[in-house]
Design a protein around this motif. Structure first.
Motif, PDB file in Angstrom:
ATOM      1  N   MET A 182      -4.727   5.042  11.930  1.00 35.78           N
ATOM      2  CA  MET A 182      -5.000   4.261  11.271  1.00 35.78           C
ATOM      3  C   MET A 182      -4.030   3.045  10.570  1.00 35.78           C
ATOM      4  O   MET A 182      -4.856   1.709  11.295  1.00 35.78           O
ATOM      5  CB  MET A 182      -6.457   4.946  10.209  1.00 35.78           C
ATOM      6  N   PHE A 183      -3.730   2.684  10.608  1.00 33.29           N
ATOM      7  CA  PHE A 183      -2.758   1.896   9.655  1.00 33.29           C
ATOM      8  C   PHE A 183      -2.019   0.912  10.464  1.00 33.29           C
ATOM      9  O   PHE A 183      -2.342  -0.349  10.530  1.00 33.29           O
ATOM     10  CB  PHE A 183      -1.832   2.689   8.743  1.00 33.29           C
ATOM     11  N   LYS A 232      -8.969   1.555 -10.608  1.00 28.14           N
ATOM     12  CA  LYS A 232      -7.862   1.335 -10.719  1.00 28.14           C
ATOM     13  C   LYS A 232      -7.091   1.717 -11.809  1.00 28.14           C
ATOM     14  O   LYS A 232      -6.029   2.206 -11.332  1.00 28.14           O
ATOM     15  CB  LYS A 232      -8.198  -0.756 -11.192  1.00 28.14           C
ATOM     16  N   GLU A 233      -7.331   2.427 -12.049  1.00 24.13           N
ATOM     17  CA  GLU A 233      -6.521   3.115 -13.485  1.00 24.13           C
ATOM     18  C   GLU A 233      -6.239   3.827 -13.484  1.00 24.13           C
ATOM     19  O   GLU A 233      -4.647   4.453 -13.510  1.00 24.13           O
ATOM     20  CB  GLU A 233      -7.348   3.002 -15.135  1.00 24.13           C
ATOM     21  N   LYS A 234      -6.516   4.800 -12.221  1.00 26.06           N
ATOM     22  CA  LYS A 234      -6.302   5.956 -11.894  1.00 26.06           C
ATOM     23  C   LYS A 234      -5.104   5.927 -11.188  1.00 26.06           C
ATOM     24  O   LYS A 234      -4.563   7.077 -11.016  1.00 26.06           O
ATOM     25  CB  LYS A 234      -7.497   7.072 -11.196  1.00 26.06           C
ATOM     26  N   VAL A 235      -5.252   4.876 -10.207  1.00 25.87           N
ATOM     27  CA  VAL A 235      -4.125   4.966  -9.253  1.00 25.87           C
ATOM     28  C   VAL A 235      -2.950   3.946  -9.615  1.00 25.87           C
ATOM     29  O   VAL A 235      -1.774   4.073  -8.864  1.00 25.87           O
ATOM     30  CB  VAL A 235      -4.612   4.410  -8.022  1.00 25.87           C
ATOM     31  N   SER A 283       1.105  -1.553   0.124  1.00 26.67           N
ATOM     32  CA  SER A 283      -0.166  -0.498  -0.326  1.00 26.67           C
ATOM     33  C   SER A 283       0.827   0.679   0.350  1.00 26.67           C
ATOM     34  O   SER A 283       2.294   1.224   0.372  1.00 26.67           O
ATOM     35  CB  SER A 283      -0.650  -0.274   1.124  1.00 26.67           C
ATOM     36  N   ARG A 284       0.453   2.386  -0.451  1.00 29.62           N
ATOM     37  CA  ARG A 284       1.219   3.744  -0.322  1.00 29.62           C
ATOM     38  C   ARG A 284      -0.262   4.528  -0.596  1.00 29.62           C
ATOM     39  O   ARG A 284      -1.015   4.863  -1.030  1.00 29.62           O
ATOM     40  CB  ARG A 284       1.939   3.771  -1.562  1.00 29.62           C
ATOM     41  N   THR A 301      -3.176  -2.050  -2.706  1.00 28.52           N
ATOM     42  CA  THR A 301      -4.309  -0.830  -2.679  1.00 28.52           C
ATOM     43  C   THR A 301      -3.788   0.574  -1.896  1.00 28.52           C
ATOM     44  O   THR A 301      -2.971   0.295  -1.122  1.00 28.52           O
ATOM     45  CB  THR A 301      -5.211  -1.627  -1.799  1.00 28.52           C
ATOM     46  N   PRO A 302      -4.936   1.721  -2.526  1.00 30.20           N
ATOM     47  CA  PRO A 302      -4.594   2.672  -1.390  1.00 30.20           C
ATOM     48  C   PRO A 302      -3.998   3.194  -0.183  1.00 30.20           C
ATOM     49  O   PRO A 302      -5.172   2.263   0.276  1.00 30.20           O
ATOM     50  CB  PRO A 302      -5.227   3.877  -2.214  1.00 30.20           C
TER      51      PRO A 302
END
Length: 320
Positions: free
Chosen positions: A248-249, A183-186, A165-166, A218-219
């Motif tokens: 949170m993470f 998905k295509e955006k990230v 993630s990032r 995943t974001p």
């Protein structure tokens, strides 16, 4: 007292030392003070200070061992080894301390091992702790080595899935104006992680693992409300997270999970750099068992030698 010695280099070592002709290993070694070097085919003649000659012999022995173990990928890596041995710390011992269990084999069959002491400390921390925080500039192997260790853990069935993630920070171009679905955006933000995974397991196996759910990319925003059990989780570009996002993470960690957090405080894209969790995280987590922090520096850069010079130039400029 001057000392003379003639060394016979193997064909592979000769190619590494003398080629390419510009900025090769031979040119670096010729700059060692108090020693005169002369090349005659595969022979290297040394004349001068015995201690300096011994240092050059150690460098050549180290390079020969790296060649034998198929761990040298480029002449740039060889030059980095030379410079590490010749710097003020004189760190020229071979990394025989690295246990076999931290060596990762890529899809192409090449071994992935730490190239510096700090990288060795980094991999050891990942192996021995639940949470490892790695801070350092670009090119030090923070992401590359963490993904390598994640793949190794999955292959050994120490975990059942990888989660990479990032934070998706819009730097100059809004996601809303990029074409495609989410998905295509990230996807452009995750290209470095895709590249690492494809190198280690190959494109077809990577795509298959994605479909099976063994690998998830995943974001960070999609982490909320989830718990990760029996997983290896890598949070990349952590300098672009706030303290609330980091909390949170970290509270997603479940049983049998290992976490690696990587970041570079010089590449903060948040509107207010002071909001970066990287400025506070080490202090907050200090003293917690199974949580460790590792700092990598420009000395650990394994890209072209000019990258190290650029990083140091920027660091010097920021201090003025």
């Amino acid at each position: 007292m001057n000392y003379s010695e003639s060394l016979s280099l193997s064909e592979e070592l000769s190619r590494l030392v003398f080629f390419p002709e510009t900025e090769n290993v031979y040119r670096i070694l010729k700059d060692v003070p108090e020693v005169v070097l002369k090349a005659r085919g595969n022979q290297l003649e040394l004349n001068g200070n015995p201690e300096k000659i011994d240092l050059i012999k150690k460098i050549l022995l180290l390079l020969a061992r790296e060649i034998e173990k198929k761990r040298l990928k480029s002449s740039a890596e060889a030059k980095n080894i030379c410079k590490r041995c010749l710097n003020d710390s004189g760190d020229c011992e071979p990394f025989e301390l690295v246990p076999d269990e931290v060596v990762i084999v890529s899809d192409r069959g090449s071994a992935v091992v730490p190239k510096t002491r700090n990288q060795w400390t980094y991999l050891t921390s990942i192996k021995e702790n639940i949470v490892t925080l790695a801070k350092g500039p670009a090119g030090t192997g923070k992401t590359y080595l963490s993904v390598a260790m994640a793949v190794k853990a999955l292959r050994a069935k120490e975990v059942s899935r990888l989660i990479l993630s990032r934070p998706v920070i819009e730097a100059g171009e809004s996601l809303g104006f990029l074409p495609g679905d989410i998905k295509e955006k990230v996807d452009p933000y995750f290209k470095p992680l895709y590249d690492c995974l494809q190198e280690f397991i190959g494109l077809s196996k990577f795509e298959h693992a994605l479909k099976q759910g063994k690998i998830e990319i995943t974001p960070l925003a999609y982490m909320r409300g989830r718990t990760f059990n029996n997983a290896f989780v890598v949070l990349d570009e952590a300098q672009n997270t706030t303290l609330m996002q980091m909390k949170m993470f970290l509270t997603r960690i479940g049983f049998g999970t290992k976490v690696v957090i990587t970041g570079d405080h010089t590449q903060i894209d948040l509107p207010s750099p002071r909001d970066s969790s990287l400025h506070h995280l080490e202090k907050i987590l200090s003293g917690i068992p199974s949580v460790n922090s590792v700092s990598l520096t420009s000395d650990d850069v394994i890209r072209h030698s000019v990258v190290k010079d650029i990083i140091e130039a920027f660091d010097t400029y920021s201090e003025t």
